[in-house]
Enzyme design. Structure first.
Site, short mmCIF file in Angstrom:
data_model
loop_
_atom_site.label_atom_id
_atom_site.label_comp_id
_atom_site.label_asym_id
_atom_site.label_seq_id
_atom_site.Cartn_x
_atom_site.Cartn_y
_atom_site.Cartn_z
N HIS A 125 0.84 -1.21 0.00
CA HIS A 125 0.00 0.00 0.00
C HIS A 125 0.87 1.26 0.00
O HIS A 125 0.58 2.23 -0.70
CB HIS A 125 -0.88 0.06 1.25
CG HIS A 125 -1.94 -1.00 1.36
ND1 HIS A 125 -2.09 -1.79 2.48
CD2 HIS A 125 -2.91 -1.40 0.51
CE1 HIS A 125 -3.10 -2.62 2.31
NE2 HIS A 125 -3.61 -2.41 1.11
N LYS A 158 -16.32 -6.86 6.21
CA LYS A 158 -15.17 -7.25 7.03
C LYS A 158 -15.29 -6.71 8.45
O LYS A 158 -15.77 -5.61 8.66
CB LYS A 158 -13.86 -6.70 6.42
CG LYS A 158 -13.52 -7.29 5.07
CD LYS A 158 -12.22 -6.70 4.54
CE LYS A 158 -11.89 -7.22 3.16
NZ LYS A 158 -10.75 -6.50 2.55
N ARG A 190 -2.56 -6.81 -7.50
CA ARG A 190 -1.41 -7.70 -7.48
C ARG A 190 -1.51 -8.76 -8.57
O ARG A 190 -0.50 -9.23 -9.08
CB ARG A 190 -1.31 -8.41 -6.11
CG ARG A 190 -0.99 -7.48 -4.97
CD ARG A 190 -1.36 -8.06 -3.64
NE ARG A 190 -2.82 -8.16 -3.54
CZ ARG A 190 -3.49 -8.32 -2.43
NH1 ARG A 190 -2.85 -8.45 -1.29
NH2 ARG A 190 -4.81 -8.38 -2.44
N SER A 198 -3.08 -7.79 3.54
CA SER A 198 -3.26 -7.48 4.96
C SER A 198 -3.77 -8.70 5.73
O SER A 198 -3.36 -8.93 6.87
CB SER A 198 -4.26 -6.33 5.13
OG SER A 198 -3.83 -5.19 4.46
#
Ligand code: PNS
Length: 163
Positions: A18, A42, A96, A133
């Protein structure tokens, strides 16, 4: 017209991937808002003010100047509400791999349908960017080292939380 970009995410916690996206994006736009957003899907590990502080500390550690960067949070509502409020022209997302793109492309479409905002995708540098993360949280929770993936400030915060 000055270009304002918003880089939203959960940042729970911010990783070096990040940080790299923030550093690179901040060079492309006049102003960059890094926005800690509540993701209703989440349950966060860190509360949003902790996440904001960890972003600030991680940028400082990496030597990323905050001259044109604002770090803030959106605790409720849609991302496009914030986009409209600050009159941003661009959304930034890092990716990614194709899994990230499959997840991000529908959101880019919905955000454009809702507000006309364009999403620009920036490819993560594999040197920093392959670790998520969620994996960092898991390794830290099980007592493993995470210093290769996050700033010292985040590693310390994770260790303190795991005690
Ligand atoms: O880091 P994340 O969890 O992948 O970020 C996802 C996030 C927070 C950017 C996304 O869930 C979001 O934008 N949430 C805000 C609510 C909203 O606007 N939802 C519609 C998006 S298409």
């Amino acid at each position: 017209m000055a270009k304002l970009a918003v880089y939203p995410g959960s940042f729970d916690p911010i990783t070096l991937g990040h940080v790299d996206i923030i550093a690179r994006s901040s060079k492309l736009f006049d102003q960059l808002h890094v926005l800690v957003v509540h993701n209703p899907e989440k349950q966060p590990r860190f509360d949003s003010s902790q996440r904001v502080n960890l972003i600030r500390e991680s940028l400082a550690e990496a030597g990323v100047a905050e001259d044109n960067i604002t770090i803030t949070e959106l605790s409720t509502g849609l991302l496009v509400d914030y986009i409209r409020k600050v009159d941003a022209q661009v959304l930034i997302k890092g990716f990614r791999n194709n899994v990230d793109l499959d997840y991000e492309l529908p959101m880019a479409k919905v955000n454009r349908d809702l507000s006309g905002i364009e999403t620009i995708f920036i490819s993560a540098d594999p040197q920093y960017g392959l670790v998520a993360s969620s994996l960092v949280r898991q390794v830290a929770a099980l007592g493993g080292p995470v210093e290769n993936y996050v700033s010292k400030a985040v590693a310390k915060a994770l260790r303190e939380q795991s005690k």
